[in-house]
Design a protein around this motif. Structure first.
Motif, PDB file in Angstrom:
ATOM      1  N   GLU A  38       0.839  -1.199   0.000  1.00 27.34           N
ATOM      2  CA  GLU A  38       0.000   0.000   0.000  1.00 27.34           C
ATOM      3  C   GLU A  38       0.873   1.248   0.000  1.00 27.34           C
ATOM      4  O   GLU A  38       1.963   1.251   0.544  1.00 27.34           O
ATOM      5  N   GLY A  39       0.350   2.288  -0.602  1.00 25.25           N
ATOM      6  CA  GLY A  39       1.068   3.559  -0.645  1.00 25.25           C
ATOM      7  C   GLY A  39       0.856   4.376   0.606  1.00 25.25           C
ATOM      8  O   GLY A  39       0.481   3.863   1.657  1.00 25.25           O
ATOM      9  N   ASN A  40       1.060   5.669   0.486  1.00 27.13           N
ATOM     10  CA  ASN A  40       0.909   6.614   1.583  1.00 27.13           C
ATOM     11  C   ASN A  40      -0.558   6.673   2.018  1.00 27.13           C
ATOM     12  O   ASN A  40      -1.406   7.176   1.300  1.00 27.13           O
ATOM     13  N   VAL A 120      -0.291   2.780  -4.106  1.00 21.19           N
ATOM     14  CA  VAL A 120       0.562   1.587  -4.167  1.00 21.19           C
ATOM     15  C   VAL A 120       2.030   1.975  -4.047  1.00 21.19           C
ATOM     16  O   VAL A 120       2.434   3.061  -4.451  1.00 21.19           O
ATOM     17  N   TYR A 121       2.785   1.071  -3.457  1.00 24.34           N
ATOM     18  CA  TYR A 121       4.241   1.184  -3.442  1.00 24.34           C
ATOM     19  C   TYR A 121       4.761  -0.150  -3.958  1.00 24.34           C
ATOM     20  O   TYR A 121       4.460  -1.202  -3.384  1.00 24.34           O
ATOM     21  N   ALA A 122       5.495  -0.121  -5.060  1.00 21.64           N
ATOM     22  CA  ALA A 122       6.017  -1.349  -5.649  1.00 21.64           C
ATOM     23  C   ALA A 122       7.510  -1.157  -5.937  1.00 21.64           C
ATOM     24  O   ALA A 122       7.941  -0.063  -6.312  1.00 21.64           O
ATOM     25  N   HIS A 123       8.264  -2.234  -5.769  1.00 19.06           N
ATOM     26  CA  HIS A 123       9.698  -2.150  -6.042  1.00 19.06           C
ATOM     27  C   HIS A 123      10.200  -3.525  -6.444  1.00 19.06           C
ATOM     28  O   HIS A 123       9.604  -4.549  -6.117  1.00 19.06           O
ATOM     29  N   GLY A 124      11.324  -3.540  -7.173  1.00 23.66           N
ATOM     30  CA  GLY A 124      11.909  -4.805  -7.589  1.00 23.66           C
ATOM     31  C   GLY A 124      13.243  -4.610  -8.277  1.00 23.66           C
ATOM     32  O   GLY A 124      13.600  -3.512  -8.698  1.00 23.66           O
TER      33      GLY A 124
END
Length: 128
Positions: A38-40, A120-124
């Motif tokens: 989830e984002g902020n 959303v918060y996504a990283h990779g």
């Protein structure tokens, strides 16, 4: 009637050509595994149904990353190299399905992608 028929044939041929060229371009398309969260929460919209969508694809032969986003608010896309330096970034609005294409430097290596928005918060990681 004859003009309409010629126009229809032209549109069909154009669509076929476009579909074929898209298949060729997608030959080296690799999905980047993203860890999503989830984002902020401060600015997050309350909703009963969530249609948000985030995906990222690497085109290694073209040194490009394509990020597909929808309904995640204003999103910041950042790509860092293994030294933590920003090599590409973009900010997009995603109230309609949006595709952002980021070009990478010519050098091979390991890269880190971050997609950050209110929803959303996504990283990779990925390797070029």
């Amino acid at each position: 009637m004859k003009k309409l028929f010629c126009l229809l044939i032209t549109l069909i041929l154009f669509a076929q050509t476009t579909a074929y060229s898209k298949t060729i371009e997608d030959g080296d398309k690799t999905k980047i595994d993203l860890d999503k969260g989830e984002g902020n929460k401060e600015n997050k919209k309350e909703r009963s149904i969530d249609f948000s969508y985030v995906d990222a694809f690497l085109y290694a032969s073209q040194n490009k990353v394509e990020v597909e986003l929808f309904d995640v608010g204003e999103a910041s896309i950042t790509i860092l190299n293994s030294l933590g330096q920003v090599v590409a970034s973009d900010i997009v609005l995603t109230n309609i399905p949006t595709v952002s294409t980021l070009e990478l430097p010519a050098g091979n290596g390991m890269y880190y992608i971050i997609i950050d928005s209110t929803e959303v918060y996504a990283h990779g990681w990925f390797v070029l």
